[in-house]
Design a protein around this motif. Structure first.
Motif, PDB file in Angstrom:
ATOM      1  N   ASP A   1     -14.778 -35.629  54.072  1.00 54.12           N
ATOM      2  CA  ASP A   1     -13.995 -35.260  52.896  1.00 54.12           C
ATOM      3  C   ASP A   1     -14.639 -35.900  51.667  1.00 54.12           C
ATOM      4  N   LEU A   2     -15.615 -35.188  51.096  1.00 52.07           N
ATOM      5  CA  LEU A   2     -16.391 -35.739  49.984  1.00 52.07           C
ATOM      6  C   LEU A   2     -15.501 -36.110  48.800  1.00 52.07           C
ATOM      7  N   GLY A   3     -14.554 -35.261  48.479  1.00 51.03           N
ATOM      8  CA  GLY A   3     -13.718 -35.512  47.310  1.00 51.03           C
ATOM      9  C   GLY A   3     -12.880 -36.765  47.430  1.00 51.03           C
ATOM     10  N   ASN A   4     -12.560 -37.162  48.666  1.00 50.62           N
ATOM     11  CA  ASN A   4     -11.795 -38.387  48.908  1.00 50.62           C
ATOM     12  C   ASN A   4     -12.656 -39.518  49.452  1.00 50.62           C
ATOM     13  N   ASP A   5     -13.983 -39.291  49.534  1.00 49.67           N
ATOM     14  CA  ASP A   5     -14.931 -40.317  50.009  1.00 49.67           C
ATOM     15  C   ASP A   5     -14.474 -40.937  51.326  1.00 49.67           C
ATOM     16  N   ARG A   6     -14.263 -40.075  52.318  1.00 51.53           N
ATOM     17  CA  ARG A   6     -13.741 -40.558  53.607  1.00 51.53           C
ATOM     18  C   ARG A   6     -14.065 -39.568  54.718  1.00 51.53           C
ATOM     19  N   VAL A   7     -13.838 -40.026  55.951  1.00 56.02           N
ATOM     20  CA  VAL A   7     -13.893 -39.165  57.129  1.00 56.02           C
ATOM     21  C   VAL A   7     -12.555 -39.269  57.838  1.00 56.02           C
ATOM     22  N   THR A   8     -11.969 -38.114  58.140  1.00 57.44           N
ATOM     23  CA  THR A   8     -10.732 -38.098  58.918  1.00 57.44           C
ATOM     24  C   THR A   8     -10.967 -37.391  60.243  1.00 57.44           C
ATOM     25  N   LYS A   9     -10.245 -37.834  61.246  1.00 56.73           N
ATOM     26  CA  LYS A   9     -10.362 -37.289  62.601  1.00 56.73           C
ATOM     27  C   LYS A   9      -9.066 -36.556  62.936  1.00 56.73           C
ATOM     28  N   TRP A  10      -9.209 -35.295  63.311  1.00 54.01           N
ATOM     29  CA  TRP A  10      -8.073 -34.443  63.612  1.00 54.01           C
ATOM     30  C   TRP A  10      -8.073 -34.117  65.102  1.00 54.01           C
ATOM     31  N   ALA A  11      -7.053 -34.550  65.812  1.00 54.79           N
ATOM     32  CA  ALA A  11      -6.913 -34.215  67.226  1.00 54.79           C
ATOM     33  C   ALA A  11      -6.537 -32.745  67.358  1.00 54.79           C
ATOM     34  N   PRO A  12      -6.845 -32.130  68.499  1.00 52.28           N
ATOM     35  CA  PRO A  12      -6.465 -30.722  68.679  1.00 52.28           C
ATOM     36  C   PRO A  12      -4.969 -30.503  68.460  1.00 52.28           C
ATOM     37  N   GLY A  13      -4.645 -29.559  67.593  1.00 56.33           N
ATOM     38  CA  GLY A  13      -3.254 -29.231  67.329  1.00 56.33           C
ATOM     39  C   GLY A  13      -2.561 -30.123  66.322  1.00 56.33           C
ATOM     40  N   ALA A  14      -3.268 -31.146  65.794  1.00 58.44           N
ATOM     41  CA  ALA A  14      -2.634 -32.084  64.857  1.00 58.44           C
ATOM     42  C   ALA A  14      -2.414 -31.423  63.501  1.00 58.44           C
ATOM     43  N   SER A  15      -1.372 -31.871  62.818  1.00 58.24           N
ATOM     44  CA  SER A  15      -1.076 -31.374  61.469  1.00 58.24           C
ATOM     45  C   SER A  15      -1.588 -32.330  60.402  1.00 58.24           C
ATOM     46  N   ALA A  16      -2.173 -33.439  60.816  1.00 58.26           N
ATOM     47  CA  ALA A  16      -2.754 -34.416  59.886  1.00 58.26           C
ATOM     48  C   ALA A  16      -3.858 -35.176  60.602  1.00 58.26           C
ATOM     49  N   GLY A  17      -4.775 -35.717  59.818  1.00 60.40           N
ATOM     50  CA  GLY A  17      -5.847 -36.512  60.399  1.00 60.40           C
ATOM     51  C   GLY A  17      -5.550 -37.990  60.343  1.00 60.40           C
ATOM     52  N   ILE A  18      -6.438 -38.764  60.978  1.00 65.83           N
ATOM     53  CA  ILE A  18      -6.367 -40.221  60.859  1.00 65.83           C
ATOM     54  C   ILE A  18      -7.661 -40.701  60.217  1.00 65.83           C
ATOM     55  N   LEU A  19      -7.581 -41.744  59.442  1.00 68.38           N
ATOM     56  CA  LEU A  19      -8.751 -42.252  58.733  1.00 68.38           C
ATOM     57  C   LEU A  19      -9.675 -42.987  59.703  1.00 68.38           C
ATOM     58  N   VAL A  20     -10.962 -42.614  59.726  1.00 69.00           N
ATOM     59  CA  VAL A  20     -11.921 -43.269  60.612  1.00 69.00           C
ATOM     60  C   VAL A  20     -13.115 -43.854  59.859  1.00 69.00           C
TER      61      VAL A  20
ATOM     62  N   THR B   1      -3.646 -28.574  52.156  1.00 73.59           N
ATOM     63  CA  THR B   1      -3.674 -28.367  50.717  1.00 73.59           C
ATOM     64  C   THR B   1      -4.610 -29.390  50.079  1.00 73.59           C
ATOM     65  N   LEU B   2      -4.900 -29.175  48.822  1.00 73.75           N
ATOM     66  CA  LEU B   2      -5.769 -30.081  48.071  1.00 73.75           C
ATOM     67  C   LEU B   2      -4.997 -31.351  47.714  1.00 73.75           C
ATOM     68  N   GLY B   3      -5.591 -32.512  48.073  1.00 74.07           N
ATOM     69  CA  GLY B   3      -4.926 -33.763  47.749  1.00 74.07           C
ATOM     70  C   GLY B   3      -5.516 -34.937  48.487  1.00 74.07           C
ATOM     71  N   THR B   4      -4.826 -36.077  48.435  1.00 74.91           N
ATOM     72  CA  THR B   4      -5.338 -37.323  49.006  1.00 74.91           C
ATOM     73  C   THR B   4      -4.610 -37.758  50.267  1.00 74.91           C
ATOM     74  N   GLY B   5      -3.529 -37.075  50.635  1.00 74.29           N
ATOM     75  CA  GLY B   5      -2.803 -37.438  51.842  1.00 74.29           C
ATOM     76  C   GLY B   5      -3.627 -37.157  53.088  1.00 74.29           C
ATOM     77  N   LEU B   6      -3.225 -37.746  54.222  1.00 73.80           N
ATOM     78  CA  LEU B   6      -3.964 -37.536  55.457  1.00 73.80           C
ATOM     79  C   LEU B   6      -3.787 -36.129  56.016  1.00 73.80           C
ATOM     80  N   ASN B   7      -2.841 -35.397  55.480  1.00 77.60           N
ATOM     81  CA  ASN B   7      -2.710 -33.982  55.823  1.00 77.60           C
ATOM     82  C   ASN B   7      -3.331 -33.091  54.755  1.00 77.60           C
ATOM     83  N   GLN B   8      -4.118 -33.696  53.855  1.00 80.15           N
ATOM     84  CA  GLN B   8      -4.755 -32.978  52.766  1.00 80.15           C
ATOM     85  C   GLN B   8      -6.259 -33.243  52.749  1.00 80.15           C
ATOM     86  N   LEU B   9      -6.986 -32.396  52.016  1.00 80.17           N
ATOM     87  CA  LEU B   9      -8.434 -32.503  51.942  1.00 80.17           C
ATOM     88  C   LEU B   9      -8.890 -32.234  50.509  1.00 80.17           C
ATOM     89  N   SER B  10     -10.155 -32.616  50.236  1.00 79.24           N
ATOM     90  CA  SER B  10     -10.736 -32.346  48.928  1.00 79.24           C
ATOM     91  C   SER B  10     -12.257 -32.297  49.053  1.00 79.24           C
TER      92      SER B  10
END
Length: 434
Positions: free
Chosen positions: A103-122, A77-86
């Motif tokens: 993730d331009l809207g959050n000025d960040r890059v997140t890494k999502w492992a296969p099958g993950a429900s959330a990313g990690i900040l990298v 969904t739209l948002g700032t959490g690690l399970n969200q994007l913008s």
């Protein structure tokens, strides 16, 4: 059917096949439709990853070769959490299947492992700004395959940065707005040639140029386009926003403002249009605000046709590195000869809306005889969209080159025999009458 091989440079089909989304450009949110696809990546076995979005959702669709049914592997969904994007603008897939999302809207890059429900900040995630631990409207990423260092086109800061880990970034190029050799004006795209000491190529979008930066250099060199000048001539670009490179160091440039993909060979002063007509539209030959180009394992162009809510594939028709399926060996002559074999093309209904570039084909004959069949690549033979396809044209060229040779030989033999029989018949009739 393999590609023809009698060409000096690779040639792609003029018409694309839609491999994700609607061929007619229809937007939607189901397994066969896309809505504003904002990023693409090519994975193992030429699987295609596509990120699209709506008013409050983001999803990653996976398309396997030959299937237009997308499988949702990320739902956010739209948002700032690690399970969200913008406002996602860039993707990268590593060898382990990890997905890096810019993730331009959050000025960040997140890494999502296969099958993950959330990313990690990298990278990033510290708000927007100009300090090295921050990003400002980043647009594109490149992840080094061996080190996992993340190169980012930090567009709002007019710079390229490289993140070594989650807390350490270094300035690679740019940093101020302008058109000088050490500056950028809103760079949207980048590519890193890891085979050449990490030479950097940057789509300096609002300067309408591609800049090449050697590793450690303080200035770039313009290798495509004209600095500060936009246009549609073959030596010009119009807001280029992405690029990639092949093993021959040829650049594939998304010439966004011209709705086309341009191939720029190493050392060239102008490019060659290899996809798109230069006019935005929804026909198989057209693009509408394209954002990214990728290459699959066959060299086909995979294009994020954003304005048409689809992903397009332009297959290779002719490659100098591909064995031709129309090659025939004939061991009946020992002359060192070159013969021209004409290609005849019948039963084609033509239309100006669907151009197909006819290529050259060749037939190799044993004992140093080369038979070539050529139609100038500058000539466009057009076929109606309803009755033609790339496979039809490829098959037609292949069979024409082979059959025309055998037809010419057999016709010459029959023609000679017919003349001898006619001559003999005339002598007999003269003898009888006398």
């Amino acid at each position: 059917m393999s590609a023809l091989s009698n060409c000096s440079t690779t040639v792609w089909a003029s018409n694309a096949t839609t491999i994700a989304g609607s061929p007619a450009g229809i937007a939607g949110f189901n397994s066969t439709l896309l809505n504003g696809p904002s990023g693409i990546a090519v994975g193992k076995n030429d699987s295609i990853y596509v990120m699209d979005y709506g008013t409050s959702y983001y999803r990653m669709q996976l398309f396997y070769p030959g299937s237009q049914l997308g499988i949702t592997i990320i739902n956010a969904t739209l948002g700032t959490g690690l399970n969200q994007l913008s406002s996602v603008t860039g993707l990268s897939i590593d060898a382990s299947g990890n997905i890096y999302i810019l993730d331009l809207g959050n000025d960040r890059v997140t890494k999502w492992a296969p099958g993950a429900s959330a990313g990690i900040l990298v990278a990033g995630g510290n708000g927007y700004g100009s300090s090295l631990n921050k990003l400002y409207s980043p647009w594109d990423i490149f992840v080094e395959p061996n080190t996992s260092y993340i190169w980012i086109a930090d567009s709002g800061n007019n710079r390229i940065v490289k993140w070594l880990n989650t807390s350490t970034a270094v300035l690679v190029a740019g940093g101020t707005n302008g058109s000088q050799a050490n500056q950028f004006n809103t760079p949207y795209g980048l590519f890193v040639d890891t085979s050449d000491s990490n030479t950097l190529y940057v789509a300096d979008t609002f300067n309408n140029r591609i800049q090449k930066w050697l590793n450690g250099a303080s200035n770039g060199t313009t290798v495509a386009g004209q600095s500060g000048v936009y246009g549609s001539a073959l030596n010009q670009l119009n807001y280029p926003d992405a690029l990639t490179m092949d093993t021959n160091k040829s650049l594939y440039i998304v010439d966004h403002g011209n709705n086309r993909i341009v191939l720029w060979l190493l050392g060239s002063t102008s490019g060659r249009v290899i996809a798109g007509t230069g006019v935005g539209g929804v026909l198989p030959s057209q693009l509408n605000n394209p954002y990214y180009v990728r290459l699959d394992s066959t060299g086909a162009l995979i294009i994020n046709d954003w304005g048409n809510n689809r992903t397009q594939r332009f297959p290779v028709l002719c490659s100098p590195n591909t064995m031709s399926s129309s090659t025939t060996s004939i061991g009946t002559t020992s002359q060192n000869t070159t013969m021209a074999v004409p290609l005849t093309i019948n039963n084609l209904t033509t239309s100006a809306n669907n151009p197909i570039t006819i290529l050259s084909a060749s037939t190799s004959i044993a004992n140093s005889v080369t038979v070539s069949a050529t139609v100038s690549t500058s000539t466009l033979v057009t076929t109606s969209q309803k009755n033609s396809s790339t496979n039809t044209i490829t098959k037609l060229l292949s069979t024409s080159a082979t059959s025309s040779l055998s037809t010419n030989h057999s016709f010459a033999t029959r023609n000679l025999n017919s003349k001898l029989l006619l001559l003999l018949f005339c002598f007999i009739m003269i003898f009888i009458n006398n």
